[in-house]
Design an enzyme around this catalytic site. Structure first.
Site, PDB file in Angstrom:
ATOM      1  N   ARG A  49     -27.747   1.380 -11.930  1.00 15.13           N
ATOM      2  CA  ARG A  49     -27.447   2.381 -10.902  1.00 15.13           C
ATOM      3  C   ARG A  49     -26.167   3.141 -11.255  1.00 15.13           C
ATOM      4  NH1 ARG A  49     -31.527   0.065 -10.357  1.00 15.13           N
ATOM      5  NH2 ARG A  49     -32.699  -0.274  -8.433  1.00 15.13           N
ATOM      6  N   ARG A  67      -9.156  -9.702   5.073  1.00 14.90           N
ATOM      7  CA  ARG A  67      -9.276  -8.464   4.283  1.00 14.90           C
ATOM      8  C   ARG A  67      -9.359  -8.692   2.768  1.00 14.90           C
ATOM      9  NH1 ARG A  67      -4.726  -9.794   6.022  1.00 14.90           N
ATOM     10  NH2 ARG A  67      -2.890  -9.867   4.695  1.00 14.90           N
ATOM     11  N   ASP A  75       2.894  -5.778  -3.153  1.00 13.58           N
ATOM     12  CA  ASP A  75       3.175  -5.716  -1.721  1.00 13.58           C
ATOM     13  C   ASP A  75       4.609  -5.258  -1.483  1.00 13.58           C
ATOM     14  OD1 ASP A  75       4.579  -7.876  -2.586  1.00 13.58           O
ATOM     15  OD2 ASP A  75       3.723  -9.314  -1.183  1.00 13.58           O
ATOM     16  N   ASN A  76       5.303  -4.797  -2.536  1.00 13.71           N
ATOM     17  CA  ASN A  76       6.681  -4.328  -2.315  1.00 13.71           C
ATOM     18  C   ASN A  76       7.004  -3.186  -3.266  1.00 13.71           C
ATOM     19  OD1 ASN A  76       8.674  -5.465  -4.599  1.00 13.71           O
ATOM     20  ND2 ASN A  76       6.965  -6.872  -4.301  1.00 13.71           N
ATOM     21  N   CYS A 128       8.882  10.862  -9.648  1.00 11.52           N
ATOM     22  CA  CYS A 128       8.766  12.293  -9.329  1.00 11.52           C
ATOM     23  C   CYS A 128       8.369  12.438  -7.861  1.00 11.52           C
ATOM     24  CB  CYS A 128       7.706  12.964 -10.189  1.00 11.52           C
ATOM     25  SG  CYS A 128       8.071  13.030 -11.950  1.00 11.52           S
ATOM     26  N   CYS A 177       2.997  -4.464   6.095  1.00 14.36           N
ATOM     27  CA  CYS A 177       1.839  -5.033   6.798  1.00 14.36           C
ATOM     28  C   CYS A 177       2.279  -6.109   7.783  1.00 14.36           C
ATOM     29  CB  CYS A 177       0.868  -5.630   5.796  1.00 14.36           C
ATOM     30  SG  CYS A 177       0.163  -4.395   4.723  1.00 14.36           S
ATOM     31  N   CYS A 212      13.545  14.171 -13.180  1.00  9.87           N
ATOM     32  CA  CYS A 212      13.172  12.796 -12.808  1.00  9.87           C
ATOM     33  C   CYS A 212      13.925  11.807 -13.705  1.00  9.87           C
ATOM     34  CB  CYS A 212      11.662  12.612 -12.986  1.00  9.87           C
ATOM     35  SG  CYS A 212      11.149  10.902 -12.776  1.00  9.87           S
TER      36      CYS A 212
HETATM   37 ZN   LIG Z   1       8.890  11.201 -13.072  1.00 13.14          ZN
END
Ligand SMILES: [Zn+2]
Length: 338
Positions: A9, A68, A127-128, A171, A185, A241
């Site tokens: 598929r 989740r 998560d950070n 950036c 969360c 940057c």
């Molecule tokens: Zn950059």
């Protein structure tokens, strides 16, 4: 080229085709963090037939993850299985054609280059934010593309960063925000569809990139899994940057903290307290007087209410029951003797 029945598929989807499937099969992807994002993205990529997945995570499966994190089961939480190990086991059962390497570790300045070795693409499952800035520095310096993704509450963001071609994460967000300035969360909650939307978008970006069909510009996808909205914003390169333009890799040069509070979890992680892998059995004998001790191949857990200490073989200790790094360090010193 013949169509592989298993992926028929996906191959019939004309932007991929048999040629795209061959590219997917040849790809090597690092899943950096295997929680709500990484576990679901890894699930999709393993089913899609990505040839090699390196899964890195520092945490254990907990009951609160199951709402989740579709890759995990109650038995993983009951056994205190490390997420990277449980993920590898489940993915092998899902698709035996995929090679999965699990690494139970915290990603930091000391190991990030080793983890990037031989990798074509990194999926951010962190998560950070500090870890994301570190990954952005490391990937920019070593020319490894990565896919940012985050989900908090019902809000989802995702985008591909290709060093030398697109904008980078700095950036987009120049500086690390102040502690507490960003929702997490643990404060704002999260719903499973948001984690799955984030992982689906991240996996779509990954399949586009791996088949040579990445969008031509840096696009930040912003979606909401409750309002049911989705936008695509073009991000320009910042000529000043610090990371991709000036090559000042500030986060790679930062020394790791010895003890960090795990956001909102009433827990602290203490790092690098061991020179060598601790002898868990000997330690378990000593700690029997303090509280209930459980040992498996990967860790030792001491339950001494109101605290719980988990020692990992790579030298980390997670102290639950306090957000105070000083107290956590002193408990480790008192009970583990380092
Ligand atoms: Zn950059």
């Amino acid at each position: 080229m013949n169509i592989d029945a298993r992926y028929s598929r996906q191959e019939l989807f004309s932007p991929i085709g048999p040629e795209g499937q061959a590219r997917i099969r040849a790809a090597r992807v690092l899943i950096a963090g295997c929680g709500g994002l990484g576990s679901n993205s890894a699930n999709v990529l393993a089913r899609a037939g990505v040839g090699f997945l390196r899964i890195v995570d520092r945490d254990l499966v907990e009951l609160t993850n199951l709402e989740r994190q579709l890759l995990f089961e109650e038995s993983d939480a009951r056994d205190g299985a490390p997420k990277a190990v449980a993920a590898a086991r489940h993915l092998a059962a899902i698709n035996s054609e995929v090679r999965v390497e699990s690494v139970v570790a915290d990603i930091g300045t000391d190991n990030i280059f080793d983890l990037l070795q031989g990798i074509d693409l990194v999926l951010d499952g962190f998560d950070n934010l500090q870890a994301r800035y570190l990954l952005n520095d490391a990937c920019t310096k070593h020319n490894v593309p990565w896919i940012y993704a985050s989900c908090v509450s019902a809000t989802v963001m995702a985008g591909l960063f290709v060093p030398g071609k697109t904008a980078c994460f700095r950036c987009l967000h120049r500086d690390l925000p102040e502690p507490g300035a960003v929702r997490t969360c643990d404060m704002a909650g999260i719903i499973a569809p948001a984690a799955l939307v984030a992982a689906s978008i991240q996996a779509s970006i990954a399949l586009r990139f791996l088949t040579g069909k990445a969008l031509p510009e840096t696009s930040l996808i912003v979606a909401d899994a409750w309002d049911l909205s989705l936008d695509r914003i073009v991000v320009s390169r910042d000529e000043n940057c610090p990371c991709c333009a000036l090559k000042q890799f500030d986060f790679l040069n930062m020394a790791g903290q010895q003890a960090i509070t795990l956001c909102g979890r009433n827990a602290v992680q203490v790092r690098a307290v061991f020179e060598r892998r601790p002898d868990f059995k000997a330690l378990a004998g000593r700690l029997g007087a303090v509280g209930a001790v459980r040992v498996n191949d990967h860790l030792l857990r001491l339950d001494a209410p109101p605290y719980e200490l988990t020692l990992f073989e790579d030298g980390r200790v997670i102290v639950k029951g306090t957000p105070d790094p000083k107290l956590a360090r002193s408990l480790v010193a008192r009970w583990v003797g380092v």
